[in-house]
Design a protein around this motif. Structure first.
Motif, short mmCIF file in Angstrom:
data_model
loop_
_atom_site.label_atom_id
_atom_site.label_comp_id
_atom_site.label_asym_id
_atom_site.label_seq_id
_atom_site.Cartn_x
_atom_site.Cartn_y
_atom_site.Cartn_z
N ARG B 209 0.79 -1.22 0.00
CA ARG B 209 0.00 0.00 0.00
C ARG B 209 0.83 1.28 0.00
NH1 ARG B 209 -5.51 -1.33 1.55
NH2 ARG B 209 -4.90 -3.50 1.32
N THR B 210 1.91 1.26 0.77
CA THR B 210 2.76 2.45 0.95
C THR B 210 4.20 2.07 0.66
OG1 THR B 210 2.67 1.82 3.28
CG2 THR B 210 1.43 3.76 2.65
N MET B 212 8.05 2.04 0.06
CA MET B 212 9.14 2.86 0.59
C MET B 212 10.47 2.22 0.25
SD MET B 212 7.73 3.95 4.32
CE MET B 212 6.09 4.63 4.49
N TYR B 247 -2.61 -2.78 8.04
CA TYR B 247 -2.04 -2.10 6.88
C TYR B 247 -0.94 -1.12 7.27
CZ TYR B 247 -6.09 -4.31 4.89
OH TYR B 247 -7.01 -5.25 4.54
N LYS B 248 -0.66 -1.02 8.56
CA LYS B 248 0.42 -0.14 9.02
C LYS B 248 1.38 -0.90 9.92
CE LYS B 248 -2.15 4.20 8.70
NZ LYS B 248 -1.43 4.72 7.53
N ILE B 253 6.67 1.25 8.12
CA ILE B 253 5.86 2.25 8.81
C ILE B 253 6.55 2.67 10.10
CG2 ILE B 253 3.61 2.73 9.85
CD1 ILE B 253 3.48 2.27 6.81
N HIS B 256 9.45 4.84 9.23
CA HIS B 256 8.95 6.12 8.74
C HIS B 256 8.42 6.98 9.88
CE1 HIS B 256 7.42 8.79 5.64
NE2 HIS B 256 6.24 8.79 6.24
N HIS B 461 5.19 -1.23 -8.20
CA HIS B 461 5.80 0.06 -7.87
C HIS B 461 7.21 0.16 -8.44
CE1 HIS B 461 2.61 0.95 -5.04
NE2 HIS B 461 2.85 -0.13 -4.35
#
Lengths: 98, 544, 141
Positions: B209-210, B212, B247-248, B253, B256, B461
């Protein structure tokens, strides 16, 4: 209609509640209606089904059609390997999931 | 490659017995599905859209021909005659029965294989460079370090219930062929100014989802502190990774949210403490493992000449073969991306065929790449033509490595209950649209990656062109992104704009490549042109 | 929850456990309970007088207690370390190796299954909190 789907515990086969048991064929699926949750609980506890859940669907043109494409693919088989699906001899079967 | 001693063998045998017992207890009802789920996941067994799916580990992507043969036999005996090689160098079988799963694990254990921790909230298969031990640009072979980490992470009592999955990659060259910085921990074996070998640690990368890119947290950990440092990284994550939101929950995460400096500070503090606890294997253990990764018996003075008079063969060499560190040898990639085929799938017969070819032509060794292809790492150039002819006869000679035909795609909604859209039909259509060889040649290097959902198992990605399948009110829809890259210059793709239908996205990809060809300067790859001219011209071409 | 398995010879402590937050206020408490979000290191100044540390597992999938247990043992805690709550048979080897010496599952375990779990692994790959000799040590002495 409220359709119940799950997997056979030992074999993993996708199954559909047909009113008295679990069928491999979606066209045998019945509307579980308000009893959906209690059927799921009872059948799971007895291990006659595993990981079962409720979906929406309708009976249409003589077949039961899940509301979401995911369960239509679940009902049929991988569209890219129709030879492994429940309708290996039907060249148009994959278009049913759209 | 590594060979089990009696301890390693006992571990996999014990694991089989444990899982057999757990399966019995699930079938007789002692274990609920909730309790059994995390146990079966840590043995690679998912309950998927059509059936149980088993993910077998291929540690750092290396396997022997005997092992590849067994993977083919398992496909025939327990599944439907094929398997799927994944973007983490593993293999998946899609039609497994629960009551046969322990027997499959027993068959695997006989050839020193397993499905340990290939799923679940634990440390997963450790991936590495598919050219390890063969490429000229590596400092050392990274795989002994990966094996040391594999043993450390297997059944680690503190880290079997992490906030989420944990993926580690180990490389030893500046050219990153394993997408190292897109892992929870990425390790590069490096040499410092004093000439000593150590490990550079990157933490907090990942896709999903995120996405990095992992920052560097320690530029040089001495080799005799590798396990202790890894343990410190994991302990901080286990203690402080988020558990409130699935999701985190990845380490990316945490890094971050704390910031790289604070995460590093906590790791260094824990590391200083753990150094007093005597948890590091002696260097003799690393040396022992390294004895399994020495060079095979290369023929000295092997000829570097190759007869290129067969044009199809010449094309395949140019596309699919990579320079080897040893004169007279070459690294050959077997494409599992035939035109219009399912990326990464291989039939049981093909697996056995590849096993035979690996035994005959590559010192009994094969590799699985994270781009879902198979590598024969040590082929004598004198044997290359014969090898290619046999690959060709088996449908395994598609000359498309790293081109737009070499598509990476997750199984998508055809197989996966997490997916929002199908990915394989998109791959097939793009593959067919770009099948013409001259088109492939003109476009050159282009890494196109497709994911069927935001979990990004297709690594979209990191695609030069990325495609993400989404669910738009029950209809499959596809977002296009450009400019992702997984190498040393890792970058994440940028979305072009509104999504497309299945046919629409194939047209969109063609518009994008046409624009590249019209704007390309000199030897620019697609990625270079994109980075030079930016998104605007592509947006214009796509949306007018 | 009753303690179902205990690997200690001494008498079990009868004191009720108090929470970590309250522990600091009391000067003579010998039994404390850690929740997953508590920092075990806040107990380090008091290890000498602690006789029982309970670590709660609201869900067996939350492995923070495993780190808490190891941290306490690494710091030299020798009292009883008890895993309580949603503790299931299949975690027992990992919990034991993390330093737990007693277990009070909220749902009693089948004794035969638990005994089989404790006895399952003859060897281990890693150093741990109970001084297991890891495989690398057996290989190299």
């Amino acid at each position: 209609m409220k359709i119940l789907t799950g997997n056979d515990l030992k074999s993993g086969a996708v199954v559909w509640w047909d009113g008295s048991g679990w069928s491999l064929h979606i066209d045998a699926a019945v509307d579980a209606g308000d009893d959906a949750d209690s059927i799921l609980a009872r059948e799971s506890a007895a291990r006659r089904v595993n990981a079962a859940y409720v979906i929406d669907g309708e009976r249409k043109d003589g077949t039961v059609r899940p509301a979401h494409i995911k369960e239509r693919i679940r009902a049929l088989g991988p569209t890219v390997r129709m030879d492994l699906s429940l309708k290996p001899s039907d060249p148009t079967a994959a278009s049913w999931v759209i | 490659m590594y060979k089990y001693d009696q301890y390693d063998q006992a571990m996999v045998d014990t694991r089989v017995a444990e899982f057999r017992d757990q399966t019995r207890r699930r079938i007789d009802g002692t274990l609920s599905e909730d309790q059994f789920k995390s146990l079966r996941l840590q043995n690679g067994l998912y309950l998927q859209l059509h059936a149980y799916m088993l993910r077998v580990a291929v540690p750092y992507g290396t396997l022997s021909s005997a092992q590849m043969r067994v993977l083919g036999d398992i496909a025939d005996k327990y599944d439907r005659g094929y398997g799927h090689f994944t973007t983490r160098q593993n293999i998946q079988y899609n039609w497994i029965k629960l009551d046969e799963a322990p027997d499959i694990l027993a068959d695997l254990a006989k050839v020193e294989m397993h499905a340990i921790q290939t799923s679940g909230n634990c440390i997963r298969n450790i991936s590495s460079d598919q050219y390890a031990g063969a490429a000229a640009d590596e400092l050392v072979d990274p795989r002994p370090y990966a094996e040391l980490l594999r043993q450390w992470s297997s059944f680690h009592p503190e880290f079997l219930a992490l906030p989420r999955k944990f993926k580690i990659a180990v490389i030893a060259s500046d050219t990153d062929r394993a997408a190292m910085r897109l892992h929870d921990i990425g390790i590069q074996i490096v040499r410092n100014a004093a000439g000593e070998i150590g490990a550079a640690f990157y933490a907090g990368g990942g896709m999903g989802r995120t996405p990095m890119i992992a920052p560097l947290i320690n530029g040089f950990v001495p080799l005799d502190q590798l396990i202790t440092y890894s343990e410190a990284c994991l302990r901080v994550y286990n203690r402080y990774g988020r558990r409130d939101n699935k999701y985190k929950a990845r380490i990316k995460i945490l890094v971050h949210e704390l910031g790289k400096e604070e995460y590093t500070r906590q790791v260094e503090e824990e590391f200083a403490h753990l150094l007093t606890q005597d948890i590091e294997p002696p260097l003799a253990e690393l040396e022992r493992i390294k004895t399994y990764f020495t060079d095979p018996a290369f023929e000295a003075g092997a000829s570097d000449e190759v007869d290129r008079s067969d044009p199809d063969f010449a094309l395949w060499i140019d596309r699919n073969c990579h320079a080897h560190k040893q004169a007279g040898y070459i690294i050959a990639t077997i494409s599992l991306k035939p035109v219009g085929g399912i990326p990464g799938d291989a039939s049981a017969d093909q697996m056995r065929r590849m096993a035979d070819l690996g035994k005959q032509y590559s010192f009994d060794e094969l590799r699985v790449t994270h781009a879902q292809n198979i590598v024969l790492p040590h082929v004598r150039k004198a044997d290359l033509y014969t090898l290619w002819q046999q690959l060709d006869a088996a449908g395994l000679s598609t000359p498309n490595l790293d081109s737009i035909g070499d598509i990476i795609a997750c199984p998508g909604l055809d197989y996966c209950s997490l997916a929002n859209a199908r990915s394989i039909p998109v791959a097939q259509k793009i593959s067919e649209r770009f099948a013409a060889q001259d088109k492939l040649d003109k476009i050159g290097e282009l890494k196109l990656k497709i994911s069927g959902c935001i979990n990004a198992c297709g690594h979209h990605h990191a695609g030069h062109i990325g495609i993400l399948g989404v669910d738009r009110k029950g209809i499959e829809n596809y977002q296009l992104s450009l400019g992702g890259c997984e190498g040393a210059d890792t970058s994440l793709g940028t979305i072009t704009g509104p999504g497309f239908s299945e046919d629409g996205v194939v047209d969109a990809v063609e518009k994008v490549t046409d624009l590249y060809l019209a704007n390309k300067q000199g030897e620019e790859r697609f990625l270079d042109t994109y980075r030079r001219i930016g998104m605007a011209p592509f947006k214009e071409a796509l949306y007018g | 929850m009753n303690t179902q398995f205990r690997f200690r010879d001494d008498q079990a402590v009868a004191d009720p456990t108090i929470t970590v937050d309250n522990f600091g206020d009391q000067t003579n408490a010998a039994a404390v309970r850690l929740e997953p979000g508590d920092d075990a290191r806040t107990l380090l100044p008091y290890l000498d007088r602690l006789k029982l540390v309970e670590v709660n597992y609201p869900a067996f999938t939350d492995g923070r207690g495993n780190s808490a247990a190891r941290i306490l043992r690494e710091a030299g805690y020798t009292g009883e370390l008890r895993a309580v709550g949603d503790v299931i048979v299949d975690q027992l080897p990992a919990l034991r190796r993390s330093g737990f010496d007693s277990f009070a599952p909220s749902v009693p375990m089948i004794t035969a299954d638990a005994e089989a779990a404790f006895a399952r692994w003859a060897d281990v790959y890693q150093a741990d909190a109970i001084g297991s000799v890891p495989i690398w040590k057996k290989r190299h002495g």
